[in-house]
Scaffold this active site. Structure first.
Site, mmCIF file in Angstrom:
data_model
loop_
_atom_site.group_PDB
_atom_site.id
_atom_site.type_symbol
_atom_site.label_atom_id
_atom_site.label_comp_id
_atom_site.label_asym_id
_atom_site.label_seq_id
_atom_site.Cartn_x
_atom_site.Cartn_y
_atom_site.Cartn_z
ATOM 1 N N HIS A 1 0.809 -1.230 0.000
ATOM 2 C CA HIS A 1 0.000 0.000 0.000
ATOM 3 C C HIS A 1 0.843 1.282 0.000
ATOM 4 O O HIS A 1 1.068 1.931 1.024
ATOM 5 C CB HIS A 1 -1.077 0.034 1.079
ATOM 6 C CG HIS A 1 -0.681 -0.409 2.464
ATOM 7 N ND1 HIS A 1 0.402 0.104 3.147
ATOM 8 C CD2 HIS A 1 -1.267 -1.299 3.291
ATOM 9 C CE1 HIS A 1 0.466 -0.463 4.333
ATOM 10 N NE2 HIS A 1 -0.521 -1.313 4.457
ATOM 11 N N ARG B 1 14.228 15.491 -1.206
ATOM 12 C CA ARG B 1 15.639 15.110 -1.074
ATOM 13 C C ARG B 1 15.789 13.634 -0.720
ATOM 14 O O ARG B 1 16.830 13.041 -0.920
ATOM 15 C CB ARG B 1 16.370 15.999 -0.078
ATOM 16 C CG ARG B 1 16.856 17.297 -0.738
ATOM 17 C CD ARG B 1 17.781 18.083 0.179
ATOM 18 N NE ARG B 1 17.057 18.626 1.319
ATOM 19 C CZ ARG B 1 16.383 19.767 1.294
ATOM 20 N NH1 ARG B 1 16.323 20.483 0.188
ATOM 21 N NH2 ARG B 1 15.739 20.187 2.386
ATOM 22 N N ASP C 1 -7.168 -4.205 0.843
ATOM 23 C CA ASP C 1 -6.773 -4.209 2.246
ATOM 24 C C ASP C 1 -8.041 -4.297 3.107
ATOM 25 O O ASP C 1 -8.149 -3.684 4.165
ATOM 26 C CB ASP C 1 -5.962 -2.962 2.607
ATOM 27 C CG ASP C 1 -5.129 -3.142 3.862
ATOM 28 O OD1 ASP C 1 -4.612 -2.147 4.392
ATOM 29 O OD2 ASP C 1 -5.006 -4.289 4.329
#
Lengths: 331, 280
Positions: A231, A242, A294
């Site tokens: 997921h 970054r 899920d």
């Protein structure tokens, strides 16, 4: 109006007024079937000089291959991680229930549990072909317990585990991994790279998730054979320009050349992931996108509070939360 | 001949389709009495096919007792190649209607013995009792089917080598790659189409206007094979305004003046006036 009897005695079915999925597009086109196989009507017409025995009006429905759900914790009141009374019956109940939603294959998912639970449950879930009575059971997805406790989501803290002794700790935990087909683990845990290699050698898909891993830790894991992300966006560090963390795997150039595609699960209920985030993932790496439910035991049950596994879940409208908190716990 | 001039492509398609429908319905085809229809391929008849499909879907027309004979097919192109005429006819017509597969006749461009295949096709037409109505188009060089300039006006179904113009014109269907374009085709002859009891030629677009002029205002010539139909007892040319651009104003005015008569051809045969009075 029979088909050509010299070629085959079987009946020919023509599904009309429908849309079909072909080459990644949906077309308005009839679907022709004989003997359980899709046939080419043009060939039937010109070569066999045959035509349909039965025509079925689909009233503009879409005909598509059955869905495959690789992350589903239960449903219809059954929780795979905690229903111990009749494990086979429970799995069968879910297998049958999801058929009507178009799902024809699935991986019963067990969340982070204790050694005792795995010993009790895993041997009872068998890989099984699908049919009228239920969707195909592809194998078990063990989501945890070798995950990051900071990113455990709805999993219980006392079930978190590590594999400092490598794969022997894995076998010790799960006991019987013969039906395991997918494992979710956090690659920043020490000895992960060895563990990943062992799983991959045994034909188990390694999925990264519930993790604090950086992008480079994720890339190492992929180099060692991990090929899935559990997921995407949920239970992992967010995309940062970054350090994109695991999300960055969708666009990494460091993947081994023989890796076919890196897949990622997406819970597309509009709640777990913002549709814009989903679109960004899709536009970056459409080929890897895998929709998962899920789903929890409460799937298919009405609004209110339900007991699932070891926790109380509250269903508010479309959201399933751990009762008394704001933590999402699956669909 | 009749020259039916309509405003645009869509109107041409509609008129042609309605005419075919009327002819089939008036014929009252049945299991012992099939209506035989000759058919073309290409962009010109596409609109007509769409309209015929609409009639079928509305329940106004059935092709159950219709036999069709297509004009041509490329040689050595696989039957299921997207550019084959088999593919064209399946996707644009046959798959949408109720014609029986054994009644749809097309030349097989992959036959072992092509000459025999052509002769067999002529036999099938004869066996079916000849063609009741042959629909066709016209090339910019005035050809009908693949009867290129210089084809005999009494030719029968045969193998033809395609000329350079045709090959170049077809390259656009083969990804612009000339080497992929078939260079031979099996085609009905001019004579084959002339044998039909009625012929209907569709012509649309300014690029066909010179060919139309040559076909109907100049003499019969094997350089413009469609001109052969000046010698046919029952031919209708259906065209749009743009296709008339090279015709004499006089010709156009004359035939436009006959439009009321032309439209009567589409109407259901009316009952005798005396029985109509009971409607009140």
């Amino acid at each position: 109006m029979p088909g050509n009897k010299t070629v085959s005695d079987s009946h020919i079915f023509q599904f009309k007024n429908c849309r079909i999925l072909r080459n990644h597009s949906i077309f308005v086109e009839d679907l022709w079937v004989r003997d359980g196989k899709i046939i080419d009507p043009e060939k039937l017409f010109y070569v066999e000089k045959g035509y349909a025995d039965f025509q079925i009006d689909c009233k503009n429905a879409i005909i598509a291959p059955g869905f495959i759900d690789v992350q589903i914790n239960g449903g219809f009141g059954i929780d795979f991680s905690s229903n111990f009374d009749d494990i086979e019956g429970g799995v069968q109940k879910v297998a049958k229930g999801i058929l009507q939603h178009g799902c024809t294959s699935f991986c019963p998912t067990i969340i982070s549990s204790s050694k005792e639970v795995y010993k009790k449950v895993l041997p009872k879930i068998k890989i099984k072909a699908g049919g009228r009575d239920g969707a195909e059971i592809l194998g078990v997805h063990v989501e945890g317990p070798f995950i990051s406790k900071e990113k455990r989501g709805a999993h219980l803290l006392e079930n978190m585990a590590t594999y400092d002794n490598g794969f022997s700790d894995v076998l010790d935990m799960y006991h019987d991994i013969s039906s395991v087909r997918i494992v979710t683990l956090a690659p920043e845990l020490p000895r992960s790279l060895d563990v990943i290699r062992e799983f991959v050698d045994r034909g188990v898909v390694v999925s990264l998730g519930h993790s604090m891993a950086s992008l480079s830790q994720g890339e190492e894991a992929v180099k060692h054979g991990a090929s899935f992300i559990t997921h995407l966006f949920n239970a992992m560090l967010p995309f940062h320009h970054r350090d994109p963390h695991l999300v960055g795997l969708l666009a990494s150039y460091k993947h081994p050349p023989d890796l076919r595609i890196i897949y990622y699960g997406i819970i597309s209920d509009g709640i777990h992931t913002n549709p814009c985030a989903e679109r960004i993932a899709h536009r970056t790496h459409a080929k890897g996108s895998v929709l998962v439910t899920d789903a929890v035991a409460a799937m298919g049950l009405p609004s209110g509070t339900h007991r699932t596994g070891t926790q109380m879940i509250e269903i508010q409208d479309k959201r399933a939360l751990i009762a008394g908190t704001d933590t999402l716990c699956g669909r | 001949m009749r020259l039916v001039i309509l405003d645009n492509y869509d109107k041409v398609s509609e008129w042609a389709a309605r005419y075919i429908k009327r002819r089939i319905l008036d014929f009252e085809p049945g299991p012992d009495n099939y209506f035989t229809l000759g058919l073309p391929t290409g962009s010109t008849p596409l609109g007509t096919y769409k309209k015929l499909i609409e009639f079928y879907k509305k329940g106004e027309l059935s092709f159950k007792y219709v036999k069709t004979f297509n004009m041509d097919e490329y040689v050595a192109l696989p039957r299921n190649h997207p550019e084959s005429y088999h593919s064209f006819m399946w996707h644009n017509f046959f798959k949408h209607i109720d014609i029986l597969p054994e009644n749809a006749h097309l030349l097989d461009g992959n036959a072992e013995d092509k000459v025999a295949e052509c002769e067999h096709f002529e036999e099938e037409i004869k066996k079916a009792g000849g063609i009741e109505l042959f629909m066709g188009g016209i090339g910019p060089d005035g050809h009908i089917a693949f009867n290129e300039p210089g084809s005999s006006l009494v030719s029968r179904t045969r193998v033809k080598t395609l000329n350079q113009d045709t090959v170049e014109a077809n390259a656009r269907f083969f990804g612009g790659d000339i080497s992929q374009v078939p260079t031979e085709a099996l085609t009905v002859g001019v004579g084959t189409v002339m044998d039909a009891r009625e012929v209907m030629i569709l012509i649309t677009g300014a690029h066909k206007s010179y060919a139309l002029y040559k076909a109907i205002e100049e003499g019969v010539s094997h350089m413009w094979t469609v001109s052969a139909f000046q010698m046919h007892p029952k031919t209708i040319f259906v065209c749009d305004e743009d296709a008339t651009l090279e015709l004499k104003v006089k010709t156009v005015k004359y035939f436009k003046g006959l439009m009321t008569l032309h439209n009567k051809l589409l109407e259901e045969k009316s009952v005798e006036p005396s029985s109509k009075k009971t409607e009140e």
